[in-house]
Design an enzyme around this catalytic site. Sequence first.
Site, PDB file in Angstrom:
ATOM      1  N   TYR A   2       3.423  13.967 -14.052  1.00  0.00           N
ATOM      2  CA  TYR A   2       2.424  14.467 -15.009  1.00  0.00           C
ATOM      3  C   TYR A   2       2.250  15.980 -14.855  1.00  0.00           C
ATOM      4  CZ  TYR A   2       0.685  10.340 -17.410  1.00  0.00           C
ATOM      5  OH  TYR A   2       0.574   9.265 -18.247  1.00  0.00           O
TER       6      TYR A   2
ATOM      7  N   TYR B 271       0.841  -1.203   0.000  1.00  0.00           N
ATOM      8  CA  TYR B 271       0.000   0.000   0.000  1.00  0.00           C
ATOM      9  C   TYR B 271       0.873   1.250   0.000  1.00  0.00           C
ATOM     10  CZ  TYR B 271      -3.801   3.148   1.519  1.00  0.00           C
ATOM     11  OH  TYR B 271      -4.737   4.151   1.614  1.00  0.00           O
TER      12      TYR B 271
END
Length: 313
Positions: A162, A148
Amino acid sequence: MNNKIAVVTGGAGFLGSHLCDRLIHEGLKVICLDNLLTGRIENIQHLISNENFQFIKLDVTNYIHLPGNINYVLHFASPASPIDYLKYPIQTLKVGSLGTHKALGLAKEKGATFLLASTSEVYGDPLIHPQSEDYWGNVNPVGPRGVYDEAKRFAEALTMAYHRYHGLDTRIVRIFNTYGTRMRLDDGRALPAFISQAMNGEDITVFGDGTQTRSFCYVSDLIDGIFKLLLSNETMPVNIGNPNEITIEDFAQEVIRLTNSKSKIIHQELPIDDPKVRQPDITRAKEILGWEPKVSREEGLKLTLDYFKQIKE
Ligand code: UDP
């Protein structure tokens, strides 16, 4: 915000479904994507007939094709309780990595603002306390929680890439322990586990000696912080959580008191890499978003207890 369109991945989950509610309340149209691995249709049942809501059963680790205009992509899909991500380790890694990539790709294609649901687990078993956003964390990549923690750390890195290389408008929220209605009683987290054990008169299972701490935020406060972050222009991570810290032993006693239960506390083995302390430093959220939590633990626990009683009937 009328006529804006938001995609919520993991929209049938505990937090995702509350987020769908809030976005619809604010006048947006919502497309909810969920593969129902840990999410539940019951969480969004009340929205199904709403003309501003659409549910698509989809695994977001695969390519996401959605026609038309989209203004926001909020990536909330992931198993999120320690029991769930230990049960689904590969899916957890995939949705944090491949799923984040697909959700970012969708946002880039549509020129949408992207918001990543990250986590206090990026701080691992923290060596500084409370945790502020500039702390890099203490994570064991090969421990059981690594599936996780590392997936979310990768997701943050991909989101920033991005933003930096494609100029995508992005947000990262680091979510601390949150509770409230629509949590699964069996998701294994301390709060639903203790309430369920107390309601059934079973022993309350405190792991380790109970001196480890957590800081619990009520879901309405959390969603409010996330919505404010979405509308801000902050592209660096922001902690959202309630700084009111308590030991797990004291928390178990609080649940016993609140439920008037006769349950006794028993101690079980502490899970591997269980963080010893956790408390958000929310200075950034206060300064940038003008946000801080409002619901006390007593008030929030009562609301949650009412919900658990109702679903047990
Ligand atoms: N915990 C516990 N008994 C339980 C479940 C959890 O004592 O039945 C402890 C767990 O070891 C941790 C804390 O409660 O120290 C919070 O655990 P949770 O699963 O809620 O989430 P975490 O904050 O560890 O992600």
